[in-house]
Scaffold this motif. Sequence first.
Motif, PDB file in Angstrom:
ATOM      1  N   SER A   1       0.819  -1.208   0.000  1.00  0.00           N
ATOM      2  CA  SER A   1       0.000   0.000   0.000  1.00  0.00           C
ATOM      3  C   SER A   1       0.845   1.247   0.000  1.00  0.00           C
ATOM      4  O   SER A   1       2.063   1.214   0.186  1.00  0.00           O
ATOM      5  CB  SER A   1      -0.922   0.015   1.220  1.00  0.00           C
ATOM      6  OG  SER A   1      -0.204   0.440   2.363  1.00  0.00           O
ATOM      7  N   SER A   2       0.132   2.368  -0.207  1.00  0.00           N
ATOM      8  CA  SER A   2       0.759   3.688  -0.142  1.00  0.00           C
ATOM      9  C   SER A   2       0.298   4.429   1.106  1.00  0.00           C
ATOM     10  O   SER A   2       0.441   5.636   1.206  1.00  0.00           O
ATOM     11  CB  SER A   2       0.384   4.500  -1.394  1.00  0.00           C
ATOM     12  OG  SER A   2       0.710   3.790  -2.558  1.00  0.00           O
ATOM     13  N   TYR A   3      -0.292   3.695   2.060  1.00  0.00           N
ATOM     14  CA  TYR A   3      -0.806   4.330   3.277  1.00  0.00           C
ATOM     15  C   TYR A   3       0.316   4.868   4.168  1.00  0.00           C
ATOM     16  O   TYR A   3       0.102   5.716   5.019  1.00  0.00           O
ATOM     17  CB  TYR A   3      -1.639   3.332   4.092  1.00  0.00           C
ATOM     18  CG  TYR A   3      -3.024   3.109   3.555  1.00  0.00           C
ATOM     19  CD1 TYR A   3      -3.935   4.151   3.492  1.00  0.00           C
ATOM     20  CD2 TYR A   3      -3.428   1.860   3.101  1.00  0.00           C
ATOM     21  CE1 TYR A   3      -5.217   3.953   2.998  1.00  0.00           C
ATOM     22  CE2 TYR A   3      -4.697   1.646   2.608  1.00  0.00           C
ATOM     23  CZ  TYR A   3      -5.596   2.695   2.562  1.00  0.00           C
ATOM     24  OH  TYR A   3      -6.846   2.499   2.073  1.00  0.00           O
ATOM     25  N   GLY A   4       1.515   4.300   4.020  1.00  0.00           N
ATOM     26  CA  GLY A   4       2.640   4.745   4.839  1.00  0.00           C
ATOM     27  C   GLY A   4       2.436   4.424   6.299  1.00  0.00           C
ATOM     28  O   GLY A   4       2.223   3.278   6.674  1.00  0.00           O
ATOM     29  N   ASP A   5       2.470   5.475   7.125  1.00  0.00           N
ATOM     30  CA  ASP A   5       2.387   5.279   8.574  1.00  0.00           C
ATOM     31  C   ASP A   5       0.971   5.481   9.108  1.00  0.00           C
ATOM     32  O   ASP A   5       0.780   5.884  10.259  1.00  0.00           O
ATOM     33  CB  ASP A   5       3.344   6.246   9.289  1.00  0.00           C
ATOM     34  CG  ASP A   5       4.795   5.949   8.939  1.00  0.00           C
ATOM     35  OD1 ASP A   5       5.100   4.755   8.747  1.00  0.00           O
ATOM     36  OD2 ASP A   5       5.589   6.899   8.856  1.00  0.00           O
ATOM     37  N   ASP A   6      -0.036   5.263   8.299  1.00  0.00           N
ATOM     38  CA  ASP A   6      -1.420   5.389   8.758  1.00  0.00           C
ATOM     39  C   ASP A   6      -1.693   4.343   9.841  1.00  0.00           C
ATOM     40  O   ASP A   6      -1.816   3.146   9.567  1.00  0.00           O
ATOM     41  CB  ASP A   6      -2.371   5.189   7.567  1.00  0.00           C
ATOM     42  CG  ASP A   6      -3.812   5.572   7.908  1.00  0.00           C
ATOM     43  OD1 ASP A   6      -4.254   5.215   9.012  1.00  0.00           O
ATOM     44  OD2 ASP A   6      -4.463   6.204   7.072  1.00  0.00           O
ATOM     45  N   LEU A   7      -1.794   4.798  11.109  1.00  0.00           N
ATOM     46  CA  LEU A   7      -1.921   3.873  12.245  1.00  0.00           C
ATOM     47  C   LEU A   7      -3.223   3.088  12.192  1.00  0.00           C
ATOM     48  O   LEU A   7      -3.264   1.910  12.553  1.00  0.00           O
ATOM     49  CB  LEU A   7      -1.840   4.662  13.563  1.00  0.00           C
ATOM     50  CG  LEU A   7      -0.455   5.253  13.885  1.00  0.00           C
ATOM     51  CD1 LEU A   7      -0.525   6.089  15.149  1.00  0.00           C
ATOM     52  CD2 LEU A   7       0.579   4.144  14.041  1.00  0.00           C
ATOM     53  N   GLU A   8      -4.298   3.739  11.739  1.00  0.00           N
ATOM     54  CA  GLU A   8      -5.599   3.058  11.682  1.00  0.00           C
ATOM     55  C   GLU A   8      -5.543   1.861  10.737  1.00  0.00           C
ATOM     56  O   GLU A   8      -6.038   0.780  11.051  1.00  0.00           O
ATOM     57  CB  GLU A   8      -6.666   4.044  11.214  1.00  0.00           C
ATOM     58  CG  GLU A   8      -8.076   3.451  11.257  1.00  0.00           C
ATOM     59  CD  GLU A   8      -9.138   4.447  10.813  1.00  0.00           C
ATOM     60  OE1 GLU A   8     -10.257   4.004  10.523  1.00  0.00           O
ATOM     61  OE2 GLU A   8      -8.834   5.670  10.769  1.00  0.00           O
ATOM     62  N   VAL A   9      -4.899   2.066   9.581  1.00  0.00           N
ATOM     63  CA  VAL A   9      -4.759   0.970   8.611  1.00  0.00           C
ATOM     64  C   VAL A   9      -3.860  -0.116   9.185  1.00  0.00           C
ATOM     65  O   VAL A   9      -4.139  -1.314   9.061  1.00  0.00           O
ATOM     66  CB  VAL A   9      -4.204   1.496   7.276  1.00  0.00           C
ATOM     67  CG1 VAL A   9      -3.893   0.342   6.322  1.00  0.00           C
ATOM     68  CG2 VAL A   9      -5.177   2.467   6.637  1.00  0.00           C
ATOM     69  N   ARG A  10      -2.753   0.288   9.808  1.00  0.00           N
ATOM     70  CA  ARG A  10      -1.821  -0.674  10.411  1.00  0.00           C
ATOM     71  C   ARG A  10      -2.528  -1.540  11.440  1.00  0.00           C
ATOM     72  O   ARG A  10      -2.368  -2.756  11.468  1.00  0.00           O
ATOM     73  CB  ARG A  10      -0.652   0.064  11.075  1.00  0.00           C
ATOM     74  CG  ARG A  10       0.231   0.818  10.107  1.00  0.00           C
ATOM     75  CD  ARG A  10       1.077  -0.124   9.277  1.00  0.00           C
ATOM     76  NE  ARG A  10       1.851   0.611   8.293  1.00  0.00           N
ATOM     77  CZ  ARG A  10       2.540   0.040   7.329  1.00  0.00           C
ATOM     78  NH1 ARG A  10       2.546  -1.259   7.206  1.00  0.00           N
ATOM     79  NH2 ARG A  10       3.224   0.766   6.467  1.00  0.00           N
ATOM     80  N   GLU A  11      -3.322  -0.893  12.311  1.00  0.00           N
ATOM     81  CA  GLU A  11      -4.035  -1.638  13.357  1.00  0.00           C
ATOM     82  C   GLU A  11      -5.060  -2.598  12.754  1.00  0.00           C
ATOM     83  O   GLU A  11      -5.227  -3.726  13.221  1.00  0.00           O
ATOM     84  CB  GLU A  11      -4.726  -0.658  14.309  1.00  0.00           C
ATOM     85  CG  GLU A  11      -3.745   0.106  15.201  1.00  0.00           C
ATOM     86  CD  GLU A  11      -4.423   1.210  15.990  1.00  0.00           C
ATOM     87  OE1 GLU A  11      -5.658   1.364  15.853  1.00  0.00           O
ATOM     88  OE2 GLU A  11      -3.720   1.906  16.744  1.00  0.00           O
ATOM     89  N   LYS A  12      -5.731  -2.141  11.716  1.00  0.00           N
ATOM     90  CA  LYS A  12      -6.724  -2.996  11.043  1.00  0.00           C
ATOM     91  C   LYS A  12      -6.056  -4.230  10.450  1.00  0.00           C
ATOM     92  O   LYS A  12      -6.583  -5.344  10.537  1.00  0.00           O
ATOM     93  CB  LYS A  12      -7.435  -2.193   9.953  1.00  0.00           C
ATOM     94  CG  LYS A  12      -8.605  -2.929   9.303  1.00  0.00           C
ATOM     95  CD  LYS A  12      -9.330  -2.015   8.328  1.00  0.00           C
ATOM     96  CE  LYS A  12     -10.493  -2.752   7.659  1.00  0.00           C
ATOM     97  NZ  LYS A  12     -11.205  -1.876   6.687  1.00  0.00           N
ATOM     98  N   LEU A  13      -4.875  -4.044   9.845  1.00  0.00           N
ATOM     99  CA  LEU A  13      -4.136  -5.163   9.255  1.00  0.00           C
ATOM    100  C   LEU A  13      -3.631  -6.118  10.333  1.00  0.00           C
ATOM    101  O   LEU A  13      -3.656  -7.335  10.164  1.00  0.00           O
ATOM    102  CB  LEU A  13      -2.965  -4.640   8.424  1.00  0.00           C
ATOM    103  CG  LEU A  13      -3.334  -3.939   7.109  1.00  0.00           C
ATOM    104  CD1 LEU A  13      -2.141  -3.186   6.545  1.00  0.00           C
ATOM    105  CD2 LEU A  13      -3.865  -4.930   6.083  1.00  0.00           C
ATOM    106  N   GLU A  14      -3.171  -5.559  11.456  1.00  0.00           N
ATOM    107  CA  GLU A  14      -2.678  -6.404  12.547  1.00  0.00           C
ATOM    108  C   GLU A  14      -3.789  -7.264  13.132  1.00  0.00           C
ATOM    109  O   GLU A  14      -3.561  -8.416  13.515  1.00  0.00           O
ATOM    110  CB  GLU A  14      -2.054  -5.525  13.642  1.00  0.00           C
ATOM    111  CG  GLU A  14      -0.687  -4.958  13.246  1.00  0.00           C
ATOM    112  CD  GLU A  14      -0.142  -4.006  14.291  1.00  0.00           C
ATOM    113  OE1 GLU A  14      -0.732  -3.923  15.384  1.00  0.00           O
ATOM    114  OE2 GLU A  14       0.883  -3.340  14.009  1.00  0.00           O
TER     115      GLU A  14
END
Length: 646
Positions: free
Chosen positions: A604-617
């Motif tokens: 992705s191109s989300y970079g450091d988007d924490l919300e996306v990171r947490e969703k993926l985790e």
Amino acid sequence: MAIPSLTSGEKNIFETIYNSISDGIIILDSLGKIIQINDTMVKILQSSKEKLLNISYENLNLNTINEDNQKISLDEHPGILGIKNPHQHFCKVLGIVREKHDVAWFESSIKEVFNQDEISYFIVTFKDISEIKRMAVIQQHNEEYLYDILNSSRSIIILSDGKEIRHTNNTLFEYFIDVRNTQEFKEKYGCVCNTFINVHRKNYITEDDVENDSWIEKITESNDYKVAVELSEFIFYFSISASKVHQENKELYVITLTDITDLETYKNTLENRIKNELEKRMDQEKLMIQQSKMAAMGEMIGAIAHQWKQPLNAISLQAQTLQFAYEDGELDETYINRYEGKIEEKIRFMTDTINDFKNFFSPNKIKTTFGIRNSIEKVLEILKPQLVKKRIHVEVSGDDISIVKNENEFKQVLINIINNAKDAIVSLMEDDPSYKGFININVAEHFDRISIVIKDNGEGIKSQKVLDNIFKPHFTTKEEGTGIGLYISKLIIEESIGGKLSCKNHQDGLEFNIEVYKETRKIEKAILVVDDDVSITDNLHRIFRHQFQTCYKAYSANEAKLLLEDIDFDVVVTDLIMPDIDGFELISYAKKVAKTPTLFIAVSSYGDDLEVREKLELINIKCFDKPIDPSKIIEYIKVQENITKQ
């Protein structure tokens, strides 16, 4: 039954109970005259006790109908039938029509009884069943409504015990036109499962599944199964599912078959289109490779002409020298042997040159073991006269690392890149004749690849747009250029040899980096790459197909879904941001249809988007940021494979 005599107190109790009963009761004498009637019956007849007592039952003013809503006379009432036929029991459902055509429904019956003096009486009862009748009508309407809904469905809906059909909607008969109703279907086919045929596709119920009765269990547990049915020499495809219901203490199945013939036909058409497009593309690439070779041939013929000039001149001079020696009487055996050796040396050089030329243009695709530096030296030997003439110095460094590839293709790439470097330097010399050109070639070995870096001092490419398009077909900055040389070079390295070709500016000019992947055992996994960015998808596919046993690519989530339905992938690498269906939805779908454990990787191109990171985790998905480093993804997959084995 004898009616005993009652005391005054008992009579009062009897009267109270008699009048409080919810059923209407009439007591008739043996001639049919009303001698007693309870309060409930008075209300039913909408009259009074004074008017009803002592009249004959057949004189009651009743407007009654049967269950078919047909008017009936009092002669058909149980009250009259019982009097006319003593010792028999009669019971009948009848409706009393009120004002405004309102109907009250009753279950009426008659029974003969006797008192202590053996005198007969008749007890006529009216049990109110209006509510039961109303509920029955509602149920009938509901059933009719339900059947209307079922019959309006374009899917076939069947109630079955798994072996024989019980009920079905009318859609079934739109396909099975040889039967007109459920009974005819049962007689001809028995179970709908007996119509399934084998089509040898993934997730299709087979005749073996029907034979061992496992088909019903499969479609109950999962909605992913399909069936094929051949009707009138045409094959229909259906998705099939089932759910359990209980009816009359029996376990039945509601089976739904939805026509997906158009979708399956489209999939087959799409697969054929993709296959045809790939074949067409391969043919175009072969043609372009041949065009590139022809362009290179022109360059090399010029190089050979330069190389042959010197030995041809030398042979010509030696021939003249022989003539002078003969005239001067100096020609003897020693003299001839010395000159013969010199001429043979020149001819051998010319033969080697033409053999190199012939081998280079050989169409074979055979892989051989060759040294990279040795191959570079061979190419430079052919191009040397032109490079020397233009005063371009070439320096080669690094070890002679051996690889097993197609050497001719590798040489073609080298020639294309070196010629591009030569042309760039020559264009600078036109403005500054004293300019000294150089080309530096370095060979280096790394853990999983070998790099060949080719640098020149030809000023480089100032426009980023031009640099971004340098490997695209028919893109050229030269007046007489074809625009296929570098495109073919990238194609050869990334598609045929197995590696990566890139280009960037450096301080003095342009730098080409050829990365050749080492021959390693392919990872025995099937991988799917999904991204709507064609360049990313193609690049990852080129690299992964040399690392994995099976590699597929899809340019959209919808295209990926079709592949996921037919192939069990071990690894799915998907972009998160795509039109129509995003990566999250695709991963959810892939998990649903997967038959084996699948490793999901997001890019992705989300970079450091924490919300996306947490969703993926939360869903245990590893994410790699763009721009993508394929080697990191490969390494991550290998690590996960080792963890699984442990």
